[in-house]
Design a protein around this motif. Structure first.
Motif, PDB file in Angstrom:
ATOM      1  N   ASP A  45      -7.195  32.421  23.940  1.00 43.24           N
ATOM      2  CA  ASP A  45      -7.961  32.888  22.789  1.00 43.24           C
ATOM      3  C   ASP A  45      -7.110  33.600  21.743  1.00 43.24           C
ATOM      4  N   ASN A  46      -6.002  34.203  22.131  1.00 45.72           N
ATOM      5  CA  ASN A  46      -5.143  34.876  21.156  1.00 45.72           C
ATOM      6  C   ASN A  46      -4.132  33.934  20.512  1.00 45.72           C
ATOM      7  N   ALA A  47      -3.992  32.736  21.040  1.00 49.99           N
ATOM      8  CA  ALA A  47      -3.032  31.775  20.484  1.00 49.99           C
ATOM      9  C   ALA A  47      -3.400  31.379  19.056  1.00 49.99           C
ATOM     10  N   ILE A  48      -4.659  31.515  18.695  1.00 53.64           N
ATOM     11  CA  ILE A  48      -5.076  31.190  17.334  1.00 53.64           C
ATOM     12  C   ILE A  48      -4.345  32.064  16.316  1.00 53.64           C
ATOM     13  N   ARG A  54      -1.035  28.721  11.652  1.00 54.04           N
ATOM     14  CA  ARG A  54      -2.155  29.628  11.405  1.00 54.04           C
ATOM     15  C   ARG A  54      -2.475  29.690   9.915  1.00 54.04           C
ATOM     16  N   ARG A  55      -3.731  29.939   9.623  1.00 55.88           N
ATOM     17  CA  ARG A  55      -4.226  29.873   8.244  1.00 55.88           C
ATOM     18  C   ARG A  55      -3.984  31.133   7.428  1.00 55.88           C
ATOM     19  N   MET A  56      -3.849  32.249   8.065  1.00 61.21           N
ATOM     20  CA  MET A  56      -3.749  33.507   7.340  1.00 61.21           C
ATOM     21  C   MET A  56      -2.361  33.676   6.739  1.00 61.21           C
ATOM     22  N   SER A  57      -2.332  34.041   5.462  1.00 57.83           N
ATOM     23  CA  SER A  57      -1.056  34.239   4.787  1.00 57.83           C
ATOM     24  C   SER A  57      -0.921  35.628   4.174  1.00 57.83           C
ATOM     25  N   ASN A  58      -2.024  36.397   4.177  1.00 62.79           N
ATOM     26  CA  ASN A  58      -1.974  37.756   3.648  1.00 62.79           C
ATOM     27  C   ASN A  58      -3.173  38.547   4.170  1.00 62.79           C
ATOM     28  N   GLN A  64     -11.122  38.198   4.700  1.00 58.24           N
ATOM     29  CA  GLN A  64     -12.153  37.204   4.381  1.00 58.24           C
ATOM     30  C   GLN A  64     -12.525  36.371   5.608  1.00 58.24           C
ATOM     31  N   MET A  65     -11.536  36.019   6.420  1.00 54.52           N
ATOM     32  CA  MET A  65     -11.811  35.228   7.618  1.00 54.52           C
ATOM     33  C   MET A  65     -12.652  36.024   8.612  1.00 54.52           C
ATOM     34  N   VAL A  66     -12.359  37.284   8.771  1.00 52.68           N
ATOM     35  CA  VAL A  66     -13.155  38.118   9.681  1.00 52.68           C
ATOM     36  C   VAL A  66     -14.597  38.176   9.192  1.00 52.68           C
ATOM     37  N   ALA A  67     -14.789  38.343   7.898  1.00 53.05           N
ATOM     38  CA  ALA A  67     -16.154  38.370   7.338  1.00 53.05           C
ATOM     39  C   ALA A  67     -16.850  37.032   7.546  1.00 53.05           C
ATOM     40  N   ARG A  68     -16.126  35.944   7.344  1.00 50.49           N
ATOM     41  CA  ARG A  68     -16.704  34.607   7.525  1.00 50.49           C
ATOM     42  C   ARG A  68     -17.099  34.383   8.989  1.00 50.49           C
ATOM     43  N   CYS A  69     -16.241  34.769   9.913  1.00 50.07           N
ATOM     44  CA  CYS A  69     -16.560  34.628  11.337  1.00 50.07           C
ATOM     45  C   CYS A  69     -17.758  35.490  11.723  1.00 50.07           C
ATOM     46  N   ASN A  70     -17.821  36.689  11.181  1.00 50.34           N
ATOM     47  CA  ASN A  70     -18.965  37.567  11.435  1.00 50.34           C
ATOM     48  C   ASN A  70     -20.257  36.878  11.011  1.00 50.34           C
ATOM     49  N   ASN A  71     -20.248  36.284   9.836  1.00 48.40           N
ATOM     50  CA  ASN A  71     -21.447  35.601   9.327  1.00 48.40           C
ATOM     51  C   ASN A  71     -21.783  34.360  10.144  1.00 48.40           C
ATOM     52  N   GLN A  72     -20.781  33.572  10.480  1.00 49.63           N
ATOM     53  CA  GLN A  72     -21.017  32.321  11.197  1.00 49.63           C
ATOM     54  C   GLN A  72     -21.469  32.535  12.635  1.00 49.63           C
ATOM     55  N   THR A  73     -20.971  33.572  13.265  1.00 49.19           N
ATOM     56  CA  THR A  73     -21.323  33.803  14.670  1.00 49.19           C
ATOM     57  C   THR A  73     -22.544  34.694  14.839  1.00 49.19           C
ATOM     58  N   ALA A  92      -2.008  43.936  15.539  1.00 47.87           N
ATOM     59  CA  ALA A  92      -1.635  43.249  16.766  1.00 47.87           C
ATOM     60  C   ALA A  92      -0.878  41.938  16.534  1.00 47.87           C
ATOM     61  N   PHE A  93      -1.209  41.220  15.446  1.00 49.07           N
ATOM     62  CA  PHE A  93      -0.675  39.873  15.293  1.00 49.07           C
ATOM     63  C   PHE A  93       0.013  39.575  13.964  1.00 49.07           C
ATOM     64  N   TYR A  94      -0.536  40.030  12.864  1.00 47.08           N
ATOM     65  CA  TYR A  94      -0.082  39.543  11.563  1.00 47.08           C
ATOM     66  C   TYR A  94       0.961  40.418  10.882  1.00 47.08           C
ATOM     67  N   LYS A  95       0.772  41.706  10.881  1.00 47.08           N
ATOM     68  CA  LYS A  95       1.694  42.650  10.265  1.00 47.08           C
ATOM     69  C   LYS A  95       1.816  42.485   8.748  1.00 47.08           C
ATOM     70  N   PHE A  96       0.692  42.111   8.091  1.00 47.93           N
ATOM     71  CA  PHE A  96       0.682  42.027   6.630  1.00 47.93           C
ATOM     72  C   PHE A  96       0.652  43.433   6.047  1.00 47.93           C
ATOM     73  N   PRO A  97       1.203  43.616   4.852  1.00 48.53           N
ATOM     74  CA  PRO A  97       0.989  44.893   4.172  1.00 48.53           C
ATOM     75  C   PRO A  97      -0.509  45.058   3.939  1.00 48.53           C
ATOM     76  N   ALA A  98      -1.066  46.157   4.363  1.00 52.55           N
ATOM     77  CA  ALA A  98      -2.508  46.364   4.279  1.00 52.55           C
ATOM     78  C   ALA A  98      -2.937  46.672   2.868  1.00 52.55           C
ATOM     79  N   LYS A  99      -4.083  46.132   2.517  1.00 49.65           N
ATOM     80  CA  LYS A  99      -4.802  46.394   1.280  1.00 49.65           C
ATOM     81  C   LYS A  99      -3.882  46.316   0.120  1.00 49.65           C
TER      82      LYS A  99
END
Length: 99
Positions: A45-48, A54-58, A64-73, A92-99
């Protein structure tokens, strides 16, 4: 000496609150995301989050993906809970600069 002790206790309290929020994001994620990822994708499950394509670039796209998953599930998370999950995933996974 008393001022240093008070400042130290204040810092410890702040770190405890931050760690609790981090833990809450992980708990929300584990309760609502991991089973779906594993069942739909057929692998760890964490391999995604760590796969090469992977789709996330920032940070913004992750949020946005977290919000979309929240709505879809139908997880029913409030904005604050979506933020906790986003921040957990980013730490845990991405290490993007936040906000």
């Amino acid at each position: 000496m008393k001022t240093v002790l008070t400042m130290g206790l204040g810092l410890l309290a702040l770190m405890t609150v931050q760690n609790a929020a981090a833990d809450e994001g992980k708990v929300l994620h584990n309760e609502s995301c991991t089973e779906c990822h594993a069942s739909r994708l057929g692998f760890d499950d964490n391999a995604i989050y760590t796969r090469d394509d992977r789709r996330m670039s920032n940070y913004h796209s992750l949020r946005q993906m977290v919000a979309r998953c929240n709505n879809q599930t139908g997880a029913g998370w409030f904005d604050e809970e979506e933020q906790l999950v986003t921040d957990y995933l980013n730490r845990a996974f991405y290490k993007f600069p936040a906000k």
